[in-house]
Motif scaffolding. Structure first.
Motif, PDB file in Angstrom:
ATOM      1  N   ILE A  21       1.781  -5.517   0.962  1.00 17.31           N
ATOM      2  CA  ILE A  21       0.829  -6.293   0.677  1.00 17.31           C
ATOM      3  C   ILE A  21       1.680  -7.716   0.540  1.00 17.31           C
ATOM      4  O   ILE A  21       1.242  -8.865   0.758  1.00 17.31           O
ATOM      5  CB  ILE A  21      -0.129  -6.074  -0.250  1.00 17.31           C
ATOM      6  CG1 ILE A  21      -1.003  -4.808  -0.072  1.00 17.31           C
ATOM      7  CG2 ILE A  21      -1.079  -7.069  -0.951  1.00 17.31           C
ATOM      8  CD1 ILE A  21      -2.059  -4.360  -1.145  1.00 17.31           C
ATOM      9  N   GLY A  22       2.572  -7.338  -0.563  1.00 19.59           N
ATOM     10  CA  GLY A  22       3.525  -8.886  -0.996  1.00 19.59           C
ATOM     11  C   GLY A  22       4.065  -9.108   0.214  1.00 19.59           C
ATOM     12  O   GLY A  22       4.299 -10.516   0.368  1.00 19.59           O
ATOM     13  N   THR A  23       4.661  -8.359   1.187  1.00 20.33           N
ATOM     14  CA  THR A  23       5.258  -8.957   2.358  1.00 20.33           C
ATOM     15  C   THR A  23       4.294  -9.427   3.362  1.00 20.33           C
ATOM     16  O   THR A  23       4.873 -10.337   3.718  1.00 20.33           O
ATOM     17  CB  THR A  23       6.086  -7.314   3.152  1.00 20.33           C
ATOM     18  OG1 THR A  23       6.695  -6.856   2.351  1.00 20.33           O
ATOM     19  CG2 THR A  23       6.854  -8.201   4.167  1.00 20.33           C
ATOM     20  N   ILE A  24       3.143  -9.108   3.288  1.00 15.85           N
ATOM     21  CA  ILE A  24       2.142  -9.567   4.189  1.00 15.85           C
ATOM     22  C   ILE A  24       2.001 -11.203   3.764  1.00 15.85           C
ATOM     23  O   ILE A  24       1.701 -11.995   4.512  1.00 15.85           O
ATOM     24  CB  ILE A  24       1.028  -8.927   4.277  1.00 15.85           C
ATOM     25  CG1 ILE A  24       1.289  -7.607   5.039  1.00 15.85           C
ATOM     26  CG2 ILE A  24      -0.407  -9.521   4.941  1.00 15.85           C
ATOM     27  CD1 ILE A  24      -0.062  -6.555   4.801  1.00 15.85           C
ATOM     28  N   LEU A  25       1.888 -11.249   2.410  1.00 17.00           N
ATOM     29  CA  LEU A  25       1.599 -12.566   1.824  1.00 17.00           C
ATOM     30  C   LEU A  25       2.890 -13.461   2.186  1.00 17.00           C
ATOM     31  O   LEU A  25       2.717 -14.659   2.510  1.00 17.00           O
ATOM     32  CB  LEU A  25       1.515 -12.513   0.247  1.00 17.00           C
ATOM     33  CG  LEU A  25       0.105 -12.245  -0.370  1.00 17.00           C
ATOM     34  CD1 LEU A  25       0.191 -12.094  -1.729  1.00 17.00           C
ATOM     35  CD2 LEU A  25      -0.928 -13.449   0.080  1.00 17.00           C
TER      36      LEU A  25
END
Length: 427
Positions: A21-25
């Motif tokens: 999720i952090g990488t998607i952000l």
């Protein structure tokens, strides 16, 4: 001193987790940052006419951005170490969004020069923060993929930006291109600050299974250590990867800043055709970015050496890019040139994605500092390129600017051979 890297995987990976999720952000943050850069290149022909700026002056403006960005890499890395990636990146997004809006308010050469220089300064923590986040949230065999995902966002931005920029430019004027981009940046800054944490153990949404997986596969002590500058400068990997990245960004930044102008003035494309044609190469590099990170990680997981998993792929990228760019000089059809350049930029993605993983491989807890170093080299290349390309293109012809890209690729191949990605730099 350099020691051979050994990595032992003790836990299987959860199917999906907060780290992704952090990488998607970060994917969307990097996309917005490159929208704020590429909308200048698409607007360049209009801005040159409206503000009475010459191509060489615009080259100086884009070079000043790269100088500001590159010169602040080490301070930005130290800032990220001291204050963490959450606060550092949030502040960077806030400030670069403000300077993006101010770009739309400039009235001449000097004001545009100053605003874009400061834009580069405040954007300098971006990829340092990305890499620092990934090295703490991902094990070694996932880092190339983790780094590739946000970088793919950056490379896909010029795919969607040209047609949108042309639409806003024709309907509202070039000033609104930057005002709207800045507003979008402020929105993503708020989202990042509310979600992000510096370490996975600080985040309430990280499951016990995912936290165990991340911590059991770490290949370094996450506690801050003293920066071993003497050992860094004695390491041929430290210097070699910097030159590799110089060559990579020199090549890639040509497409970001001068491709739209090249397509209109060298190949005679209309504004509408240029909007589509200038986005096509970035589609190729965006797709390549997704694939090459995953391929490199699969090779590492299959116990291939880091030289094969990392260096050989970089060398392949430089080599194919050089051959394709050289081939464009013998093609007389405009769209034939565009397709060759598109594939060339796709392979150039190998040379920009994998050095991020190498900085993690050899840096451990010091990854942010090492990446700051190589990014300083990279944006030195980005600073040299706009002026050199504009001068050579204006005085000798744009094909000579392309020939310089071929030469740069050859230097990149040689530099990559000196990088020992299997060995970690330690105090």
């Amino acid at each position: 001193m350099e020691t051979t890297i050994t990595t032992t995987t003790t836990k299987s990976a959860p199917r999906f987790g907060s780290r992704w999720i952090g990488t998607i952000l970060l994917f969307f943050i990097c996309m917005i940052s490159y929208m704020d850069r590429s909308n200048l290149s698409v607007s360049t022909p209009t801005i040159l006419k409206d503000l009475k700026i010459t191509p060489v002056q615009m080259g100086l403006i884009t070079s000043l951005f790269s100088i500001g960005y590159g010169a602040l890499q080490i301070p930005a890395a130290l800032m990220a170490r001291k204050f963490g990636t959450r606060l550092t990146l949030s502040l960077a997004i806030l400030l670069w969004s403000i300077f993006t809006v101010l770009t739309g308010a400039v009235g001449g050469f000097l004001s545009l020069l100053l605003v874009r220089f400061l834009f580069g300064v405040v954007e300098s923590p971006l990829f340092i923060s990305v890499n620092s986040f990934n090295v703490r949230w991902f094990p070694p065999h996932e880092r190339a993929s983790a780094n590739a995902f946000p970088t793919a966002g950056a490379y896909l931005a010029p795919v969607i930006t040209p047609p949108l920029t042309v639409l806003v430019l024709t309907k509202l004027g070039w000033h609104w291109v930057f005002i709207l981009s800045g507003i979008i940046g402020l929105v993503i800054m708020v989202v990042w600050y509310l979600w992000a944490r510096d370490n996975p153990e600080q985040h309430s949404q990280v499951s016990a299974e995912e936290l165990s997986y991340i911590q059991s596969n770490q290949d370094f002590d996450t506690k801050p250590t003293k920066i071993p500058w003497k050992q860094f400068f004695k390491s041929r990997s430290f210097c070699g990867i910097g030159i590799t990245y110089f060559c990579s960004l020199y090549f890639i930044q040509f497409f970001l800043y001068w491709l739209p102008y090249f397509l209109q003035h060298q190949l005679g494309m209309s504004l509408t055709s240029m909007g589509f044609a200038s986005s096509l190469p970035w589609l190729f590099i965006g797709i390549a970015a997704f694939g090459i990170g995953r391929l490199s990680d699969r090779l590492v997981k299959a116990n291939y050496s880091k030289f094969i998993s990392r260096n050989v792929l970089i060398i392949l990228g430089f080599s194919v890019s050089a051959v394709l760019i050289y081939s464009t000089m013998y093609v007389h059809n405009a769209w034939g040139v565009v397709w060759l350049m598109s594939v060339a930029l796709g392979f150039a993605g190998f040379t920009s994605i994998i050095p991020l993983a190498i900085s993690s491989d050899i840096g451990g807890e010091l990854t942010g500092v090492i990446y700051g170093w190589i990014n300083m080299y990279g944006f030195a290349g980005g600073a040299v390129m706009p002026i050199v390309a504009a001068y050579v293109g204006t005085h000798f012809g744009w094909n000579y600017s392309l020939f310089l890209l071929v030469f740069i690729c050859l230097i990149g191949v040689i530099a990559t051979l000196f990088v020992k990605s299997d060995q970690k730099i330690r105090v």
